[in-house]
Design an enzyme around this catalytic site. Structure first.
Site, PDB file in Angstrom:
ATOM      1  N   HIS A   1       8.796  -4.130  -3.550  1.00  0.00           N
ATOM      2  CA  HIS A   1       7.982  -4.426  -2.367  1.00  0.00           C
ATOM      3  C   HIS A   1       8.874  -5.025  -1.291  1.00  0.00           C
ATOM      4  CE1 HIS A   1       4.468  -5.480  -0.011  1.00  0.00           C
ATOM      5  NE2 HIS A   1       4.939  -6.699   0.127  1.00  0.00           N
TER       6      HIS A   1
ATOM      7  N   CYS B   1       4.819  -0.339   2.665  1.00  0.00           N
ATOM      8  CA  CYS B   1       5.322  -1.690   2.940  1.00  0.00           C
ATOM      9  C   CYS B   1       6.654  -1.683   3.692  1.00  0.00           C
ATOM     10  CB  CYS B   1       5.423  -2.510   1.659  1.00  0.00           C
ATOM     11  SG  CYS B   1       6.560  -1.832   0.411  1.00  0.00           S
TER      12      CYS B   1
ATOM     13  N   ASP C   1       0.812  -1.219   0.000  1.00  0.00           N
ATOM     14  CA  ASP C   1       0.000   0.000   0.000  1.00  0.00           C
ATOM     15  C   ASP C   1       0.845   1.268   0.000  1.00  0.00           C
ATOM     16  OD1 ASP C   1       1.089  -0.171   2.491  1.00  0.00           O
ATOM     17  OD2 ASP C   1      -0.810  -0.136   3.602  1.00  0.00           O
TER      18      ASP C   1
END
Length: 307
Positions: A283, A162, A159
């Protein structure tokens, strides 16, 4: 998933579901090509690329969820058939028996067990569609590296927060519960501003690749502090120094860099870095010991509820 999609899924077998997925992918590819041909300025082009990424991620996520639901339905039907062969349908009693009340810890364990099953089913569904995708290869390599150290990746939401949420989770693992996500963003921004002269040479404009101007630097710090801008090596260095915690980043290829490696080893935080997990960008996930993953939410919570 809305009611129309649920009904559509209920009426499909695996072959027709996969055929629809292929058709929807072709339709999206055509739409993406049309969007790419649009003549826009640099700013709108970046927004357009993000929109394309979102569309592709949404479709991939929905397809994985639909396959997951279909596989779950198959397993459920197979299990029912094995347990009750040729058993006639029985009328449900008018009054259901009252179920025993579960403790808070038991409810948490059951919820986590269900989430683990759903996540595992989704992973298997994605593997069926992309058996040799960069994401699958990357995940397997990271899992192998972690397993040798008795660790397993712990997922956090993609989002924009992370990195900060992964660090927050790692801090909780060593007993530090003082920092929320917004606090970590504030710490990172403060450190970057206070150490501008040392960091500015590593901070470049993504378009020109020139060192950031003063205005660009201020805007960068504002975004770190107040938006969901992704964090990277600059923010990891900032938080490692501010928290006085070594932070190791495990990745599929190359060495696992440790920021602040001269810090206290007992306060070391271990994150995983994924290049291919999501199309919109990098990520970060957290990690936990293998045994802790298998027996999470036990021990202390059980004693508190039963006491």
């Amino acid at each position: 998933m809305n009611e129309e999609n649920q009904q559509q899924l209920a009426d499909e077998d695996e072959e027709s579901l996969l055929a629809r997925h292929r058709r929807e992918k072709k339709e999206l590819q055509a739409k993406v090509q049309s969007l790419k041909k649009a003549k826009v300025d640099k700013k709108k082009k970046k927004d357009l690329q993000e929109e394309i990424g979102r569309l592709e991620d949404d479709l991939e996520s929905r397809h994985a969820e639909e396959l997951n639901r279909l596989n779950t339905l198959k397993i459920s039907e197979s299990s029912d058939a094995d347990q009750h062969p040729n058993e006639p349908e029985q009328q449900q009693p008018a009054v259901e028996e009252k179920q025993p009340k579960l403790s808070k810890a038991q409810r948490r364990r059951e919820k986590k067990s269900q989430e683990d099953k759903e996540r595992e089913a989704q992973i298997k569904a994605e593997e069926a569609l992309h058996k040799d995708s960069p994401r699958i290869r990357e995940d397997k390599k990271i899992a192998e590296i972690l397993a040798k150290r008795g660790l397993i990746s712990f997922p956090v939401p993609a989002d924009g927060d992370c990195l900060y949420n992964a660090i927050k989770h790692q801090l909780s693992r060593i007993g530090v519960h003082d920092h929320e996500t917004a606090d970590l963003r504030q710490l990172a921004a403060d450190y970057i501003e206070d150490n501008r002269d040392q960091l500015i040479f590593y901070m470049t404009n993504p378009q020109s690749e020139d060192v950031m101007s003063e205005e660009e630097f201020r805007k960068y710090c504002f975004q770190v502090r107040n938006t969901k801008s992704w964090g990277g090596e600059i923010e990891i260095k900032a938080l490692s120094s501010s928290l006085r915690c070594p932070i190791e980043i495990v990745q599929a290829s190359g060495p696992s860099p440790v920021h602040g490696e001269n810090g206290d080893p007992a306060r070391k935080l271990v994150l995983t870095y994924h290049r291919h997990m999501y199309r919109l960008g990098e990520h970060y996930n957290s990690t936990v010991p293998l045994l802790a993953e298998k027996d999470d939410d036990g021990g202390e919570d059980e004693q508190q509820d039963d006491g």
